[in-house]
Design an enzyme around this catalytic site. Structure first.
Site, mmCIF file in Angstrom:
data_model
loop_
_atom_site.group_PDB
_atom_site.id
_atom_site.type_symbol
_atom_site.label_atom_id
_atom_site.label_comp_id
_atom_site.label_asym_id
_atom_site.label_seq_id
_atom_site.Cartn_x
_atom_site.Cartn_y
_atom_site.Cartn_z
ATOM 1 C CB SER A 114 -0.883 0.016 1.255
ATOM 2 O OG SER A 114 -1.545 1.262 1.374
ATOM 3 C CE1 TYR A 129 -3.562 -2.057 5.561
ATOM 4 C CE2 TYR A 129 -3.058 0.189 4.887
ATOM 5 C CZ TYR A 129 -3.465 -1.090 4.575
ATOM 6 O OH TYR A 129 -3.771 -1.407 3.264
HETATM 7 N N1 LIG Z 1 -9.005 -0.880 -0.488
HETATM 8 C C1 LIG Z 1 -7.990 -0.028 -0.489
HETATM 9 O O1 LIG Z 1 -8.188 1.223 -0.561
HETATM 10 C C2 LIG Z 1 -6.575 -0.536 -0.452
HETATM 11 C C3 LIG Z 1 -5.546 0.398 -0.586
HETATM 12 C C4 LIG Z 1 -4.221 -0.036 -0.547
HETATM 13 C C5 LIG Z 1 -3.942 -1.373 -0.375
HETATM 14 N N2 LIG Z 1 -4.962 -2.277 -0.231
HETATM 15 C C6 LIG Z 1 -4.606 -3.678 -0.023
HETATM 16 O O2 LIG Z 1 -5.228 -4.477 -1.011
HETATM 17 C C7 LIG Z 1 -5.385 -5.817 -0.514
HETATM 18 C C8 LIG Z 1 -6.820 -6.289 -0.782
HETATM 19 O O3 LIG Z 1 -7.689 -5.456 -0.028
HETATM 20 P P1 LIG Z 1 -9.230 -5.154 -0.355
HETATM 21 O O4 LIG Z 1 -9.388 -3.703 -0.456
HETATM 22 O O5 LIG Z 1 -9.694 -6.026 -1.472
HETATM 23 O O6 LIG Z 1 -9.911 -5.528 1.028
HETATM 24 P P2 LIG Z 1 -10.441 -6.892 1.639
HETATM 25 O O7 LIG Z 1 -11.593 -7.347 0.792
HETATM 26 O O8 LIG Z 1 -10.704 -6.627 3.073
HETATM 27 O O9 LIG Z 1 -9.206 -7.894 1.463
HETATM 28 C C9 LIG Z 1 -8.345 -8.321 2.482
HETATM 29 C C10 LIG Z 1 -8.170 -9.803 2.322
HETATM 30 O O10 LIG Z 1 -7.231 -10.305 3.281
HETATM 31 C C11 LIG Z 1 -7.788 -11.510 3.802
HETATM 32 N N3 LIG Z 1 -7.241 -11.894 5.098
HETATM 33 C C12 LIG Z 1 -7.016 -11.108 6.175
HETATM 34 N N4 LIG Z 1 -6.519 -11.849 7.184
HETATM 35 C C13 LIG Z 1 -6.460 -13.137 6.731
HETATM 36 C C14 LIG Z 1 -6.032 -14.357 7.299
HETATM 37 N N5 LIG Z 1 -5.593 -14.426 8.565
HETATM 38 N N6 LIG Z 1 -6.059 -15.486 6.534
HETATM 39 C C15 LIG Z 1 -6.519 -15.448 5.272
HETATM 40 N N7 LIG Z 1 -6.965 -14.296 4.661
HETATM 41 C C16 LIG Z 1 -6.913 -13.170 5.396
HETATM 42 C C17 LIG Z 1 -9.260 -11.204 3.938
HETATM 43 O O11 LIG Z 1 -9.971 -12.395 4.187
HETATM 44 P P3 LIG Z 1 -11.392 -12.425 4.976
HETATM 45 O O12 LIG Z 1 -12.425 -12.230 3.910
HETATM 46 O O13 LIG Z 1 -11.426 -13.785 5.585
HETATM 47 O O14 LIG Z 1 -11.360 -11.302 5.986
HETATM 48 C C18 LIG Z 1 -9.480 -10.572 2.560
HETATM 49 O O15 LIG Z 1 -9.604 -11.579 1.570
HETATM 50 C C19 LIG Z 1 -5.011 -5.739 0.974
HETATM 51 O O16 LIG Z 1 -3.687 -6.184 1.154
HETATM 52 C C20 LIG Z 1 -5.099 -4.258 1.287
HETATM 53 O O17 LIG Z 1 -4.271 -3.903 2.384
HETATM 54 C C21 LIG Z 1 -6.277 -1.882 -0.281
#
Ligand SMILES: NC(=O)c1ccc[n+]([C@@H]2O[C@H](COP(=O)([O-])OP(=O)(O)OC[C@H]3O[C@@H](n4cnc5c(N)ncnc54)[C@H](OP(=O)(O)O)[C@@H]3O)[C@@H](O)[C@H]2O)c1
Length: 248
Positions: free
Chosen positions: A138, A151
């Site tokens: 990120s 974070y």
């Molecule tokens: N959205 C944004 O603005 C943004 C910006 C910068 C970076 N990111 C990064 O992009 C990536 C995807 O995020 P997203 O926005 O699509 O949000 P998200 O839907 O909340 O994705 C996070 C993922 O991590 C999984 N996860 C967390 N802990 C886990 C564990 N112990 N074991 C297995 N899976 C686990 C979650 O699974 P569960 O469904 O089981 O919780 C979910 O699939 C993340 O790394 C996030 O930090 C997002």
């Protein structure tokens, strides 16, 4: 005929993971998801199949159970060509300032677990002599800010881990390591936040950029959106004396 390539998306229940699985399936790849939330991951897999005809495998994996990570990698029947970590947890910064268990979970989820897992895949790719690793980090890791530094620090650690791994793999044959730094993406992770529209992208945009950089143009550190690259360059240039007075 060349063999069909395979991708494993870890965090297959995530919105960006769903969009990325779809992007790879549309390009003719075989797709597998790993997730702890099997219901959502299976829904994503079914959606990809309905839209592309590609059968998507779903594996159960809780990445915080780090004792089981090595076994997870060795038990896969096919070592994928590309492995992508979507793992992340934004958490609650205010809560993390006093609740050590919560802070620990944010740090482990964003740094420790995905680093250990991609490190294991790197070893397997090195032994095979090929493979691509993608870590979704990120922009929050580029400079610590008062509003989300637990974070952000964990993402910074993950970005540095990927940087070191890329450096190691560059001397180890045909293994590539890609760091992806999204800014604001409209997903369930940010659903409770008011995001600035001109700087916010949809998961499909992140998926397209991941596919392009991992499978087409070969850029190894990408910001999703040039605008965000510019924003972060400016933020990183602000002198500390001024930066610490800003409410960011
Ligand atoms: N959205 C944004 O603005 C943004 C910006 C910068 C970076 N990111 C990064 O992009 C990536 C995807 O995020 P997203 O926005 O699509 O949000 P998200 O839907 O909340 O994705 C996070 C993922 O991590 C999984 N996860 C967390 N802990 C886990 C564990 N112990 N074991 C297995 N899976 C686990 C979650 O699974 P569960 O469904 O089981 O919780 C979910 O699939 C993340 O790394 C996030 O930090 C997002």
């Amino acid at each position: 005929m060349t063999a069909q390539k395979t991708v494993l998306v870890i965090g297959g229940s995530s919105d960006i993971g769903h969009a990325t699985a779809l992007r790879y399936a549309q390009a003719g790849w075989q797709v597998a998801l790993a997730a702890r939330d099997l219901t959502t991951a299976q829904r994503n897999a079914d959606d990809v199949k309905a839209r592309t005809g590609v059968e998507v495998l779903v594996h159960e994996l809780d990445v915080l159970q780090t004792d089981g990570l090595a076994e997870f990698v060795t038990r896969l029947t096919t070592l994928p060509d590309t492995v992508i970590s979507m793992i992340g947890e934004l958490g609650d910064q205010k809560r993390a300032e006093t609740d050590l268990a919560h802070a620990t979970q944010i740090m482990r989820t964003n740094f420790e677990a995905p680093s250990l897992l991609l490190g294991l895949f790197a070893n397997a790719f090195q032994a095979r002599g090929s493979g691509t690793l993608v870590g979704v980090s990120s922009v929050a890791g580029d400079r610590g800010r008062g509003s989300n530094y637990v974070y952000g620090a964990a993402k910074a650690g993950f970005s540095q881990f990927l940087s070191g791994l890329r450096n190691r793999m560059a001397l180890a044959g045909n293994v590539r390591v890609i760091t992806v730094k999204p800014g604001f993406v409209r997903t369930r992770m940010t659903a409770h936040l008011k995001l600035p529209a001109p700087l916010t992208v949809m998961p499909e945009r992140v998926a397209a950029d991941i596919y392009r950089s991992a499978e087409e143009n070969g850029r190894e550190v990408i910001y999703v959106g040039r605008r965000f690259w510019l924003v972060m360059t400016i933020i990183c240039l602000i002198p500390e004396a001024l930066f610490k007075r800003l409410k960011l």
